[in-house]
Write a protein that holds these residues in place. Structure first.
Motif, PDB file in Angstrom:
ATOM      1  N   GLU A  29       0.866  -1.309  -0.084  1.00 66.02           N
ATOM      2  CA  GLU A  29       0.003  -0.049  -0.108  1.00 66.02           C
ATOM      3  C   GLU A  29       0.833   1.346   0.250  1.00 66.02           C
ATOM      4  OE1 GLU A  29      -3.027   0.217   3.106  1.00 66.02           O
ATOM      5  OE2 GLU A  29      -4.592  -0.656   1.726  1.00 66.02           O
ATOM      6  N   TYR A  30       1.861   1.025   0.787  1.00 64.13           N
ATOM      7  CA  TYR A  30       2.842   2.186   0.846  1.00 64.13           C
ATOM      8  C   TYR A  30       3.278   2.745  -0.529  1.00 64.13           C
ATOM      9  CZ  TYR A  30       6.877   5.133   2.085  1.00 64.13           C
ATOM     10  OH  TYR A  30       7.818   6.076   2.057  1.00 64.13           O
ATOM     11  N   GLU A  51     -12.575   3.751 -13.621  1.00 65.79           N
ATOM     12  CA  GLU A  51     -11.775   4.719 -13.456  1.00 65.79           C
ATOM     13  C   GLU A  51     -11.834   5.547 -12.351  1.00 65.79           C
ATOM     14  OE1 GLU A  51     -12.243   6.756 -17.525  1.00 65.79           O
ATOM     15  OE2 GLU A  51     -10.307   7.381 -17.131  1.00 65.79           O
ATOM     16  N   ARG A  52     -13.149   5.759 -12.063  1.00 68.16           N
ATOM     17  CA  ARG A  52     -13.392   6.523 -10.746  1.00 68.16           C
ATOM     18  C   ARG A  52     -13.144   5.849  -9.642  1.00 68.16           C
ATOM     19  NH1 ARG A  52     -18.924   6.349  -9.759  1.00 68.16           N
ATOM     20  NH2 ARG A  52     -19.408   5.926 -12.093  1.00 68.16           N
ATOM     21  N   GLU A  53     -13.280   4.656  -9.522  1.00 64.56           N
ATOM     22  CA  GLU A  53     -12.802   3.683  -8.519  1.00 64.56           C
ATOM     23  C   GLU A  53     -11.210   3.780  -8.162  1.00 64.56           C
ATOM     24  OE1 GLU A  53     -16.151   0.098  -8.713  1.00 64.56           O
ATOM     25  OE2 GLU A  53     -13.691  -0.383  -8.128  1.00 64.56           O
ATOM     26  N   ALA A  54     -10.677   3.715  -9.131  1.00 62.35           N
ATOM     27  CA  ALA A  54      -9.393   3.630  -9.110  1.00 62.35           C
ATOM     28  C   ALA A  54      -8.663   5.035  -8.672  1.00 62.35           C
ATOM     29  CB  ALA A  54      -8.730   3.446 -10.561  1.00 62.35           C
ATOM     30  N   ALA A  55      -9.595   6.286  -9.302  1.00 60.66           N
ATOM     31  CA  ALA A  55      -9.093   7.483  -8.639  1.00 60.66           C
ATOM     32  C   ALA A  55      -9.443   7.454  -7.276  1.00 60.66           C
ATOM     33  CB  ALA A  55     -10.013   8.576  -9.535  1.00 60.66           C
ATOM     34  N   ASN A  56     -10.597   7.273  -6.815  1.00 60.55           N
ATOM     35  CA  ASN A  56     -10.856   7.182  -5.294  1.00 60.55           C
ATOM     36  C   ASN A  56     -10.077   6.476  -4.511  1.00 60.55           C
ATOM     37  OD1 ASN A  56     -13.179   8.937  -5.768  1.00 60.55           O
ATOM     38  ND2 ASN A  56     -14.540   6.989  -5.912  1.00 60.55           N
ATOM     39  N   TYR A  57      -9.512   5.243  -4.991  1.00 60.14           N
ATOM     40  CA  TYR A  57      -8.708   4.485  -4.071  1.00 60.14           C
ATOM     41  C   TYR A  57      -7.352   5.125  -4.161  1.00 60.14           C
ATOM     42  CZ  TYR A  57      -5.760   0.598  -3.074  1.00 60.14           C
ATOM     43  OH  TYR A  57      -4.824  -0.380  -2.546  1.00 60.14           O
ATOM     44  N   SER A  58      -6.806   5.651  -5.118  1.00 61.99           N
ATOM     45  CA  SER A  58      -5.417   6.520  -5.157  1.00 61.99           C
ATOM     46  C   SER A  58      -5.544   7.726  -4.194  1.00 61.99           C
ATOM     47  CB  SER A  58      -4.994   7.042  -6.518  1.00 61.99           C
ATOM     48  OG  SER A  58      -5.132   6.162  -7.423  1.00 61.99           O
ATOM     49  N   GLN A  59      -6.862   8.521  -4.239  1.00 56.13           N
ATOM     50  CA  GLN A  59      -7.134   9.462  -3.287  1.00 56.13           C
ATOM     51  C   GLN A  59      -6.824   9.024  -1.744  1.00 56.13           C
ATOM     52  OE1 GLN A  59      -7.094  12.748  -4.141  1.00 56.13           O
ATOM     53  NE2 GLN A  59      -7.309  13.155  -2.110  1.00 56.13           N
ATOM     54  N   LYS A  60      -7.644   8.021  -1.566  1.00 54.09           N
ATOM     55  CA  LYS A  60      -7.636   7.468  -0.153  1.00 54.09           C
ATOM     56  C   LYS A  60      -6.379   7.140   0.504  1.00 54.09           C
ATOM     57  CE  LYS A  60      -9.359   6.618   3.485  1.00 54.09           C
ATOM     58  NZ  LYS A  60      -9.568   7.643   4.597  1.00 54.09           N
ATOM     59  N   LEU A  61      -5.485   6.545  -0.617  1.00 56.09           N
ATOM     60  CA  LEU A  61      -4.182   6.011  -0.152  1.00 56.09           C
ATOM     61  C   LEU A  61      -3.245   7.303   0.026  1.00 56.09           C
ATOM     62  CD1 LEU A  61      -2.939   3.297  -2.709  1.00 56.09           C
ATOM     63  CD2 LEU A  61      -3.181   2.970  -0.217  1.00 56.09           C
ATOM     64  N   GLU A 118      -4.276   9.963   1.202  1.00 58.29           N
ATOM     65  CA  GLU A 118      -4.792  10.460   2.397  1.00 58.29           C
ATOM     66  C   GLU A 118      -4.012   9.750   3.661  1.00 58.29           C
ATOM     67  OE1 GLU A 118      -8.752  12.206   1.188  1.00 58.29           O
ATOM     68  OE2 GLU A 118      -8.830  11.022   3.166  1.00 58.29           O
ATOM     69  N   LYS A 119      -4.119   8.480   3.663  1.00 53.46           N
ATOM     70  CA  LYS A 119      -3.592   7.571   4.418  1.00 53.46           C
ATOM     71  C   LYS A 119      -2.161   7.603   4.816  1.00 53.46           C
ATOM     72  CE  LYS A 119      -3.521   2.486   5.620  1.00 53.46           C
ATOM     73  NZ  LYS A 119      -4.040   1.198   5.183  1.00 53.46           N
ATOM     74  N   PHE A 120      -1.517   7.834   3.690  1.00 52.47           N
ATOM     75  CA  PHE A 120       0.086   7.886   3.939  1.00 52.47           C
ATOM     76  C   PHE A 120       0.701   9.312   3.748  1.00 52.47           C
ATOM     77  CE2 PHE A 120       1.448   3.614   4.375  1.00 52.47           C
ATOM     78  CZ  PHE A 120       0.176   2.871   3.691  1.00 52.47           C
ATOM     79  N   GLN A 121      -0.397  10.256   4.051  1.00 47.87           N
ATOM     80  CA  GLN A 121       0.186  11.641   3.816  1.00 47.87           C
ATOM     81  C   GLN A 121       1.340  12.131   4.622  1.00 47.87           C
ATOM     82  OE1 GLN A 121      -2.495  14.753   4.886  1.00 47.87           O
ATOM     83  NE2 GLN A 121      -3.924  13.219   5.433  1.00 47.87           N
ATOM     84  N   HIS A 122       1.424  11.405   5.954  1.00 49.27           N
ATOM     85  CA  HIS A 122       2.299  12.081   6.971  1.00 49.27           C
ATOM     86  C   HIS A 122       3.837  11.363   6.758  1.00 49.27           C
ATOM     87  CE1 HIS A 122      -0.629  14.227   8.702  1.00 49.27           C
ATOM     88  NE2 HIS A 122      -1.446  13.174   9.006  1.00 49.27           N
ATOM     89  N   HIS A 123       4.004  10.299   5.883  1.00 54.23           N
ATOM     90  CA  HIS A 123       5.239   9.552   5.871  1.00 54.23           C
ATOM     91  C   HIS A 123       5.967  10.657   5.116  1.00 54.23           C
ATOM     92  CE1 HIS A 123       3.260   6.044   6.851  1.00 54.23           C
ATOM     93  NE2 HIS A 123       4.198   5.468   6.843  1.00 54.23           N
ATOM     94  N   PRO A 124       7.348  10.823   5.559  1.00 53.82           N
ATOM     95  CA  PRO A 124       8.288  11.936   5.197  1.00 53.82           C
ATOM     96  C   PRO A 124       8.498  11.991   3.622  1.00 53.82           C
ATOM     97  CG  PRO A 124       9.464  10.125   6.442  1.00 53.82           C
ATOM     98  CD  PRO A 124       7.912   9.851   6.791  1.00 53.82           C
ATOM     99  N   GLN A 125       8.601  10.667   2.934  1.00 58.17           N
ATOM    100  CA  GLN A 125       8.991  10.877   1.533  1.00 58.17           C
ATOM    101  C   GLN A 125       7.774  11.175   0.674  1.00 58.17           C
ATOM    102  OE1 GLN A 125      11.955  10.308   0.054  1.00 58.17           O
ATOM    103  NE2 GLN A 125      12.550  10.269   2.063  1.00 58.17           N
TER     104      GLN A 125
END
Lengths: 570, 445
Positions: free
Chosen positions: B40-41, B367-377, B379-386
Motif C-alpha cells: 500500500e505504501y 476509472e472512478r474507483e481507481a481515482a478514489n482508491y488513489s486519493q484515499k491512499l 490521504e492515508k500515507f500523507q504523513h510519511h516523510p517521503q
C-alpha cells in the motif's frame, strides 16, 4: 504539530482454534438478541444523563433504530433483528490491529480522524468476513476409518478413491539418468520446473503434462527456481548463475554469483535471494546473501525475509545439514541431530522440539500449514506442526531414490518430490488453499490477464529497504525520542546544530574595540547567561519546594481526619 | 476412509466465449496477501508521484477585454455562464464551455465596481464609477434593438460594491455608507453608517440570508442585520481587509482577505479572535471565494498567484501561477466545485481546475474507483516523510520564492526580539499574545 500516539500491533493469528459451533443456528442468534437487548436497556438508563453529552447522539440514533423495528410490530416483526451475525473465528481471521488508545480530549482533530478511520477499518473487516461465505471451493481432507491410520493409507488407494482428474495428479516421472532432481512450482501452481544434478533442466505444465522446454546445461545443477512468471527461470549451475527463457534460451549468465547452493525468489520484491558456499571461519554460520538486483551483503539474512521460503545453509566444519523453513512467525529447522525444532522468529526462542528417526534432509510447508519432511527415501507429512504438538505423521510415502527436493504445489493438494529416480507427484488432501485470489495468482489466467498482472506487480514492487522483521512497521507511529533524533542529526551533520555558539563580539571601529571594551562586552553576555541558568535553577527549586509542601499538606490532612477508631490509637 | 481432494472445474474459472468478460474469483484472506502495508505504501508513493505528473491545472484563457478585469459574477442558474466587468466600464458575458464571449455591453463610464446576478437568473445588476446602479436583462437584445438597462438608479456618491439577497428582491450597495435597496424603489430603504466614510465591499450571508458584512476603510469589518436599524458589531484589525466571503455551508464563518498578506476566518459570534489565520501569500490578498462545499476557498493576491486553502488549514494546499498572469484582481470558484476562474490585470480571465490532477469529463466506473482508491491512499500515507515531500513540492516563480524566504527571516527576527524583550523584563509584564490575537485590535458593539 500532530501529537503521536503509541500504537501496538497484534499478532497475525495463523492457525485459529476451531470454535464449538452451536447445535442449532438460532441459538447463536438468541445470544445476539440478548446482547442487543442489554444494549437497549443500557441506552435507556443512560439517555437521561447523557442528554447533555455528545456521545448521546450515536446512542440515540441506535435506540431510535431499535425502537422503530418493534414500533411497527403491529404488522410482522423481524424474528432476527439487526444485521446477520458473523462467526468469531472468521472475524478473527481478518482482524488487523487492536484499537488505538484515545488521544487527549483537547486534540479534537486527531480524535476525530482516529475514530473515523477505526470505524472504516472495522466495517472493512466485517465486510471481508461476510464475503468469506461466498468462496466457491472447500479444502480437502483425509479421514481414516475407526481403526485405520491416515499415515498407512497408500497413494494408490487415494488415487482410486477420488475422481479421475484428481487421481491423475498422482504420477511418477522416471528420470534415472541425470541424477537426483530438484524442483520448483511456479507461483500459480500450473508449471513445474525440474533440475537434475547432472544437468537436465525441464519445465512442464504438470497438469496437462505438456513439455515447455527441456535442455541439458552440461554442468551440475545445484538449484532451479522460477522467476515471477512461467516465462523465465534461474538455474544455479556449478560455476555461475544462469537465467533461461521458458523455451530454453539462455538469457543471462551472472558471473558475480559463483558457487550458488540454494535460491529463493521473493515475488513481491522481485528479488532472487541466493546462498553461496560458506567461506567463513570454522564454527560460524557465515552466510553471504547476494540479491540479484543489488549486490550488497546482508549478514543475518533470516531477519530480512518473511515469506514462506526454504533456506538451506551449511556449517562447514561440522558437516551438518540444516534445513530451515520460515513462514510468517514460525521457523522450523531440522538437522542431523535428529530433532525437528520450531522457533518463533521474532523472539528466536525455540517453541517445540520433536524427535525424528533420522534427520530430515528436506522440508516444505504448504499453504494450509502442513509440513513435509523427507529422510532418505521416505517422505512424511505432518499436520499443524506450529500450533499443536504432533506425535505421528498425517501421511507417509516411500520412494525409489533418495529425496532431493520437496515442494508443495500452491493451490492444489499435491506435493512434488524430486528424488534420485526422477520425480513423483503425491496427493496430500488438505495441503492447498482452495480459493485463490484472481488478481494475485490465478492459475486460469489468460495471456492478457497475465500481462496486466505483470505490469501492475512491477509497479507495486516493494523496495528492498522496506524489508524488515516486522512487516507492519510502516503502519506504526515512529516514536523515536527527541534525543535519538538529535543524535542522528548530529551524526549526519557532523556537528551539533543546537549547541550554543561561542559569543564573538563584533569588531567596532574608532577605537571602541580595545581589549578592555571587548572583555567588558564578553562579561556582559556571560553574566546574562549565568542569570538565565540561575533563574532556571531557582524555578526548579521552587517547584520542588511547592510539590513537597503539597505532599506534606495532603499527608497532614489525611492524618487529622477524625475517625471513630482514633480513641483506640495510642 | 473419507477423502476429498481439491478438484476445480475449469468451466467455473474460464470464460465461456470471447465476448464474455474474464472471471476473477476473489479471496480477501490476509495470508494470501502478505506485505499489505508495504505494498500500500508503494502504491501511495506511485499515486503521489503520478499526481504531480498529471497536475496540469490551466484549462483556458478568455481573451477579449480591453482593460483589466475588475469584477466577476457567477450566473445563479447556469454553470457555463460567467459575467465579467472591466476597468473601462465594459461588461462581457462568456460561455465557458465554448470559451467565447457571447455578449458585450458598455455598462458604465469608468470602472465597473460590482456585479451580481439576481437569484432568478433573468437579470443582473452592475454598479460603476459613474455613480449609477443599472439593472440589465440576461437575454441578448434582439436584432436591431439597442443595449439598454431595464432600470437605472442615479446616486450622489460613487458605489464601490454590490450584492443581492439570496431569495428576496433586495440588494445592498456600499460606497460611503451601506445601503439596502428594494428593487422597485429608487432610493435605499435603509442606510447603515458607523463613522466611516468609505466601504470597499458588502456581502450577504448565503445561509442566514438577513445578515450582511462589509469591509470598511478604517481596517474594520462591520456586521449588519437587514432587519435592524443599526449595525450589529464590528471588529477592527491591524490592517485593512479588501473583501470577504461567507462560508456557504457554515452559517457563521466568513473569511476576509487582508492587506497584511493573510486571510482570516472569523466566527461571526466571537469576533475577538479569528478561528484561523491563513498565511502563505507574499503580497496583499485582493479577493477570496469559497468552494460550494464549504471545505476550501481560493484567494487571489497582488503577488500574481492564486492559492487554494482548506477551510481549517493555516497554509495553502495548492498554488497556481503563470508567467502571463499579472496581478489577480478577482476570483471565483465555479458552482460545480470543479473550476476556478481568475480575472487579472492583463485583461484575461483564466479557467483553472480546482484539483490540478483531476481527469475532466465522464469517468468510467473503474476509472472512478481507481481515482478514489488513489486519493484515499494518498490521504492515508500523507504523513510519511517521503510522500509528504513529494506531495508538497510546488514550483514557484523566483520572486515569490525569494520573497517567502525573506518574510520568514523577518518573522523569525520579530519573534526573537519579542522573546528577548520578555526575557529581560519583569516576568508577567510582557504577556504572551498568540498569533491569532495579534491581528485583531478590538471588537466594538
Amino acid at each position: 504539530i500532530t501529537k503521536y500516539v503509541i500504537v501496538t500491533s497484534s499478532n497475525l493469528p495463523l492457525f485459529a482454534p476451531i470454535l464449538q459451533l452451536p447445535a442449532r443456528y438460532w441459538q447463536e442468534l438468541q445470544e445476539e438478541e440478548r446482547k442487543d437487548e442489554n444494549k437497549v436497556k443500557k441506552d435507556g438508563e443512560q439517555s437521561k444523563e447523557a442528554l447533555q453529552q455528545e456521545e448521546d447522539k450515536t446512542q440515540k440514533a441506535k435506540k431510535r433504530k431499535q425502537d422503530q423495528s418493534p414500533s411497527d410490530g403491529e404488522k410482522k416483526s423481524d424474528p432476527f433483528p439487526g444485521p446477520a451475525p458473523i462467526p468469531e473465528d472468521r472475524l478473527q481471521k481478518f482482524k488487523r490491529k487492536d484499537k488505538l488508545k484515545k488521544p487527549h480530549r483537547k486534540q479534537h482533530k486527531l480524535r476525530d480522524i482516529i475514530a473515523r478511520s477505526e470505524d472504516a477499518s472495522e466495517m472493512a473487516q466485517k465486510q471481508a468476513a461476510r464475503f468469506d461465505l461466498l468462496l466457491p471451493e472447500e479444502a480437502g481432507f483425509l479421514e481414516g476409518d475407526e481403526d485405520e491410520d491416515t499415515c498407512m493409507i497408500s497413494q494408490e488407494d487415494i488415487a482410486e478413491a477420488v475422481d479421475i482428474t484428481s487421481g491423475a495428479k498422482y504420477f511418477n516421472l522416471k528420470l534415472s539418468q541425470f541424477g537426483p532432481y530438484r524442483l520448483d512450482y511456479s507461483k500459480t501452481g500450473r508449471h513445474l520446473l525440474l533440475g537434475g544434478r547432472r544437468g537436465h533442466v525441464a519445465c512442464i505444465d504438470w497438469a496437462s503434462k505438456q513439455l515447455m522446454c527441456e535442455i541439458n546445461v552440461m554442468e551440475s545443477v545445484n538449484d532451479v527456481k522460477w522467476l515471477h512468471t512461467e516465462a523465465m527461470y534461474a538455474v544455479a549451475q556449478k560455476k555461475w548463475l544462469y537465467i533461461y527463457d521458458s523455451n530454453g534460451i539462455e538469457l543471462h549468465c551472472i558471473r558475480k554469483f559463483n558457487d550458488v547452493l540454494r535460491m529463493q525468489f521473493l515475488p513481491y520484491h522481485f528479488l532472487l535471494a541466493t546462498i553461496c558456499h560458506a567461506l567463513g571461519s570454522a564454527g560460524k554460520i557465515s552466510v553471504d546473501e547476494h540479491f540479484l538486483n543489488q549486490p550488497h551483503h546482508i549478514q543475518s539474512h533470516i531477519n530480512h525475509i518473511r515469506w514462506p521460503l526454504s533456506i538451506y545453509f551449511t556449517l562447514s566444519y561440522k558437516n551438518l545439514v540444516f534445513v530451515v523453513v520460515v513462514v510468517f512467525v514460525y521457523m522450523v529447522t531440522s538437522g542431523m541431530d535428529k530433532k525437528l525444532k520450531v522457533y518463533d522468529v521474532r523472539t528466536f526462542k525455540p517453541l517445540k522440539s520433536y524427535f525424528l528417526p533420522a534427520g530430515a534432509a528436506c522440508l516444505s510447508l504448504s499453504q494450509k500449514g502442513l509440513l513435509s519432511a523427507a529422510t532418505g527415501d521416505v517422505v512424511q507429512v505432518y499436520k499443524d506442526v506450529c500450533s499443536m504438538p504432533v506425535t505421528k505423521p498425517y501421511m507417509a510415502h516411500r520412494l525409489r531414490g533418495t529425496v532431493w527436493g520437496l515442494h508443495f504445489c500452491p493451490f492444489e493438494d499435491v506435493l512434488g518430490i524430486g528424488h534420485g529416480d526422477g520425480f513423483t507427484s503425491m496427493l496430500v488432501p488438505g495441503a492447498g488453499e482452495p480459493n485463490f485470489d484472481g488478481l494475485d495468482a490465478n492459475p486460469y489466467r489468460s495471456a492478457k490477464q497475465r500481462q496486466e498482472w505483470e505490469v501492475k506487480a512491477l509497479m507495486e514492487k516493494i523496495q528492498p529497504d522496506l524489508i524488515s522483521l516486522d512487516p507492519t512497521e510502516l503502519a506504526q507511529v515512529d516514536q523515536a525520542t527527541w534525543e535519538q533524533r538529535h543524535q542522528d542529526r548530529v551524526e549526519v551533520l557532523g556537528f551539533d546544530p543546537l549547541a550554543k555558539e561561542k559569543f564573538v563580539p563584533k569588531y567596532k571601529k574608532k577605537g571602541r574595540s580595545s581589549a578592555g571594551a571587548i572583555e567588558r562586552r564578553k562579561k556582559q553576555v556571560a553574566h546574562e547567561e549565568q542569570r538565565d541558568v540561575i533563574r532556571k535553577s531557582v524555578e526548579d527549586k521552587m517547584k520542588m519546594e511547592k510539590e513537597r509542601k503539597e505532599r506534606e499538606r495532603k499527608k497532614a490532612a489525611l492524618s487529622t481526619q477524625k475517625s471513630a477508631l482514633d480513641r483506640f490509637k495510642k | 476412509m473419507k477423502v476429498k481432494v481439491i478438484a476445480r472445474n475449469p468451466d467455473d474459472y474460464v470464460r465461456e466465449t470471447k465476448l464474455d468478460i474474464q472471471r476473477v474469483p476473489r479471496n480477501y484472506d490476509p495470508s494470501l496477501h502478505p506485505f499489505e502495508v508495504s505494498r500500500e505504501y508503494t502504491r501511495a508513493l506511485n499515486a503521489t508521484k503520478l499526481e504531480r505528473v498529471f497536475a496540469k491545472p490551466f484549462v483556458a484563457s478568455l481573451d477579449g477585454h480591453r482593460d483589466g478585469v475588475n469584477c466577476m459574477a457567477k450566473h445563479a442558474k447556469s454553470l457555463s455562464t460567467l459575467l465579467s466587468g472591466s476597468c473601462d466600464g465594459e461588461v462581457k458575458v462568456w460561455n465557458l464551455s465554448k470559451h467565447e464571449c457571447v455578449r458585450t455591453l458598455q455598462a458604465h463610464e469608468g470602472f465597473v465596481r460590482g456585479m451580481v446576478v439576481r437569484y432568478c437568473g433573468t437579470s443582473f445588476f452592475t454598479v460603476g464609477d459613474d455613480k449609477t446602479i443599472k439593472q440589465w436583462k440576461m437575454e441578448s437584445p434582439g436584432y436591431g434593438e439597442e443595449e439598454e438597462p431595464i432600470n437605472t438608479i442615479l446616486g450622489k456618491t460613487v458605489y464601490t460594491g454590490l450584492d443581492h439577497h439570496q431569495n428576496d428582491p433586495v440588494f445592498a450597495t456600499c460606497g460611503q455608507q451601506v445601503d439596502i435597496w428594494d428593487e422597485q424603489r429608487s432610493s435605499p430603504i435603509r442606510s447603515f453608517t458607523w463613522g466611516v466614510d468609505s466601504f470597499s465591499s458588502v456581502h450577504f450571508n448565503p445561509v442566514e440570508t438577513e445578515l450582511l458584512a462589509s469591509c470598511a476603510s478604517d481596517r474594520s469589518i462591520v456586521l449588519y442585520d437587514m432587519r435592524e436599524s443599526t449595525p450589529l458589531k464590528k471588529v477592527i484589525m491591524a490592517m485593512r481587509s479588501n473583501t470577504l466571503s461567507w462560508n456557504p455551508m457554515e452559517a457563521y464563518y466568513f473569511t476576509c482577505a487582508n492587506e497584511d498578506y493573510n486571510l482570516y476566518t472569523y466566527d461571526m459570534r466571537y469576533l475577538a479572535k479569528p478561528i484561523m489565520v491563513h498565511m502563505d501569500h507574499v503580497s496583499a490578498v485582493l479577493d477570496v471565494d469559497y468552494a460550494p462545499t464549504g471545505k476550501e476557498f481560493v484567494s487571489a493576491s497582488f503577488d500574481k498567484t492564486i492559492r487554494i486553502f482548506a477551510k481549517d488549514g493555516g497554509h495553502s494546499r495548492e498554488v497556481y501561477h503563470t508567467k502571463r498572469m499579472q496581478h489577480v484582481i478577482c476570483i471565483k470558484w465555479s458552482a460545480d466545485n470543479k473550476y476556478i476562474l481568475s480575472g487579472s490585470d492583463e485583461m484575461n480571465i483564466r479557467l483553472w481546475k480546482a484539483n490540478a490532477a483531476e481527469k475532466l469529463g465522464v469517468l468510467a466506473p473503474r476509472e472512478r474507483e481507481a481515482a478514489n482508491y488513489s486519493q484515499k491512499l494518498k490521504e492515508k500515507f500523507q504523513h510519511h516523510p517521503q510522500i509528504r515531500r513529494i506531495a508538497r513540492h510546488r514550483h514557484l516563480p523566483k520572486t515569490i520564492y525569494h520573497q517567502t524566504k525573506e518574510l520568514r527571516v523577518m518573522k523569525e527576527a520579530r519573534r526573537r526580539k519579542e522573546r528577548n524583550v520578555r526575557k529581560h523584563s519583569k516576568p508577567g509584564s510582557v504577556p504572551v499574545v498568540s498569533e491569532k490575537e495579534k491581528h485583531v485590535v478590538t471588537v466594538v458593539k
